[in-house]
Design a protein around this motif. Structure first.
Motif, mmCIF file in Angstrom:
data_model
loop_
_atom_site.group_PDB
_atom_site.id
_atom_site.type_symbol
_atom_site.label_atom_id
_atom_site.label_comp_id
_atom_site.label_asym_id
_atom_site.label_seq_id
_atom_site.Cartn_x
_atom_site.Cartn_y
_atom_site.Cartn_z
ATOM 1 N N GLU A 142 -9.639 2.291 -4.041
ATOM 2 C CA GLU A 142 -10.364 3.524 -4.310
ATOM 3 C C GLU A 142 -9.725 4.736 -3.503
ATOM 4 O O GLU A 142 -9.455 6.054 -4.074
ATOM 5 N N LYS A 143 -9.623 4.639 -2.089
ATOM 6 C CA LYS A 143 -8.898 5.349 -1.376
ATOM 7 C C LYS A 143 -7.402 5.698 -1.788
ATOM 8 O O LYS A 143 -7.155 6.996 -1.394
ATOM 9 N N LEU A 144 -6.881 4.849 -2.097
ATOM 10 C CA LEU A 144 -5.489 5.116 -2.648
ATOM 11 C C LEU A 144 -5.399 5.850 -3.802
ATOM 12 O O LEU A 144 -4.449 6.475 -4.231
ATOM 13 N N GLY A 145 -6.516 6.052 -4.556
ATOM 14 C CA GLY A 145 -6.511 6.975 -5.828
ATOM 15 C C GLY A 145 -6.489 6.094 -6.985
ATOM 16 O O GLY A 145 -5.919 6.984 -7.939
ATOM 17 N N ASP B 115 0.912 -1.151 0.233
ATOM 18 C CA ASP B 115 -0.035 0.026 0.023
ATOM 19 C C ASP B 115 0.931 1.243 0.031
ATOM 20 O O ASP B 115 0.497 2.194 -0.577
ATOM 21 N N ILE C 286 -12.168 -0.974 -1.971
ATOM 22 C CA ILE C 286 -12.378 0.153 -1.144
ATOM 23 C C ILE C 286 -11.019 0.795 -0.841
ATOM 24 O O ILE C 286 -11.026 1.898 -1.035
ATOM 25 N N SER C 287 -10.021 -0.198 -0.525
ATOM 26 C CA SER C 287 -8.631 0.575 -0.090
ATOM 27 C C SER C 287 -8.124 1.068 -1.576
ATOM 28 O O SER C 287 -7.441 2.052 -1.388
ATOM 29 N N VAL D 286 -17.670 0.037 -4.863
ATOM 30 C CA VAL D 286 -16.664 1.148 -5.424
ATOM 31 C C VAL D 286 -17.381 1.479 -6.673
ATOM 32 O O VAL D 286 -16.789 1.338 -7.880
#
Length: 409
Positions: free
Chosen positions: A86-89, A45, A83-84, A108
């Motif tokens: 998407e949060k990372l971009g 990540d 979901i992770s 997402v």
């Protein structure tokens, strides 16, 4: 005119940065789960965050592969992982299976979804079906001709098409293979392919165990599953004018040097087209350049629609051809001393004749005039991997240029 995308493989953070520096518009990477390149280092990540920031700061995109063929046990943790991402971009997720697609649409819904070549999309009705399910781009099956891909684009004009143009080919239908499972218990459809198609085989008669008869192509035997590598750089104009949206290079397990060389060559070919489409002509130097990265002979495979693909197989050897070695990366250049700081990758000597390549920099020959340690001592040779030294090349260079030397046979 909307320009075609040049999409490059990035097996780790170094390769991601190299691909973008050398001209890729986007990269595809794998996280630590659900991708089809278990042998690649892949991204944590933290590395993904750094890679995405590096790409986005330069106006480039990052796609993440989640394209295994999942069994029931593989569905655990998918929602949380998407979901992770998407949060990372990340800019898109690449999927191959309806289960992963359905999960992505649920958790997402705003994420762009690309359909992997593993899904074997070979006709426009199938392509349209996937488009209606929410897929914005398909990676066309490698078994398609240029004419077939154009037909899909004609029937599905709002669907983006990504097409493999360079890299390793597979003996199986778009990579869905069980040979590796059967022979080594390594699942190719979950990223752990052992590539038994590259091995040499002999024939054993049932009642003569232990007696191996060569299936002779020549004195070395035959590698009858072993495909040549795909190379379509000569057809850049046709591909762009077909309406294809993205030209994709294979090779997340390949080296950063391979990524730099191949991306740079295709970047030159693509940019040359947009400078003057009507006058575009293929340049031999582009093909010469991709041959300075390791490869297994080249083929255009299914491009022209031929049903006879016997010339696409390499029956003589499963080995790579390697004519040049990277010897170092330029870390910095001092305008005053005219010395560049180099991180060594393969050994080199004072007075070696080398080539220098860089983004937007023509291939240039030079002679190593001197090698100096960081504490100022003269050296005849740099032979410690990752050693940093000062080198006088006699010409101006920049950070991220690559030094390479012809392989001494």
């Amino acid at each position: 005119m909307k320009k075609i995308e040049l999409l490059a493989p990035a097996g780790d953070l170094e390769k991601l940065k190299t691909a973008i520096i050398y001209g890729a518009d986007a990269v595809y990477i794998g996280g630590e789960k659900f991708g089809l390149r278990a042998a690649s280092k892949n991204f944590t990540d933290e590395e993904m965050i750094e890679g995405i920031e590096f790409a986005h700061s330069r106006g480039k995109k990052v796609y993440v592969t989640c394209n295994i063929i999942p069994h029931n046990m593989d569905l655990n943790g998918v929602k949380e992982y998407f979901i992770s991402l998407e949060k990372l971009g990340v800019d898109a997720i690449i999927v191959a299976d309806p289960a992963f697609m359905s999960i992505a649409k649920e958790v997402v819904p705003d994420m762009e979804l690309h359909l992997s070549t593993q899904a074997n999309t070979t006709n426009y009705i199938t392509a349209d079906f996937w488009h209606k399910q929410g897929i914005s781009r398909i990676v066309s099956a490698r078994e398609l001709s240029m004419k077939e891909i154009k037909d899909i684009k004609t029937h599905c004009p709002d669907l983006e098409i990504e097409m493999f143009v360079h890299g390793a080919m597979c003996i199986s239908y778009s990579g869905r293979c069980l040979m590796s499972n059967f022979m080594t218990n390594r699942d190719a459809n979950k990223g752990a392919c052992a590539q038994p198609c590259r091995w040499n085989y002999s024939l054993v008669e049932e009642k003569r165990p232990g007696e191996y008869f060569p299936i002779e192509q020549d004195e070395r035997g035959t590698y009858f599953f072993n495909s040549k590598d795909l190379c379509l750089i000569e057809h850049t104009k046709e591909i762009i004018e077909s309406g294809v949206d993205s030209m994709k290079i294979e090779g997340r397990i390949k080296t950063a040097y391979y990524v730099a060389v191949v991306v740079r060559a295709y970047r030159m070919a693509i940019d040359s087209y947009y400078e003057n489409p009507d006058a575009w002509q293929f340049k031999q130097e582009w093909l010469d350049e991709v041959q300075k990265a390791s490869y297994r002979d080249f083929t255009t495979a299914f491009f022209d629609g031929s049903k006879d693909t016997s010339n696409s197989q390499n029956y003589g050897s499963g080995s790579y051809i390697r004519t040049y070695d990277i010897i170092g990366n330029v870390l910095s250049y001092d305008e005053n001393t005219k010395l560049c700081r180099v991180r060594q990758k393969n050994r080199f000597f004072k007075n070696d004749e080398i080539e220098i390549i860089g983004p937007n920099f023509p291939t240039t020959t030079a002679t190593i005039k001197s090698i100096t340690s960081l504490d100022g001592k003269d050296m005849d040779c740099s032979n410690i991997p990752m050693q940093e030294v000062y080198v006088d090349l006699g010409i101006d260079v920049k950070q991220d240029y690559i030094l390479r030397k012809k392989v001494d046979k």
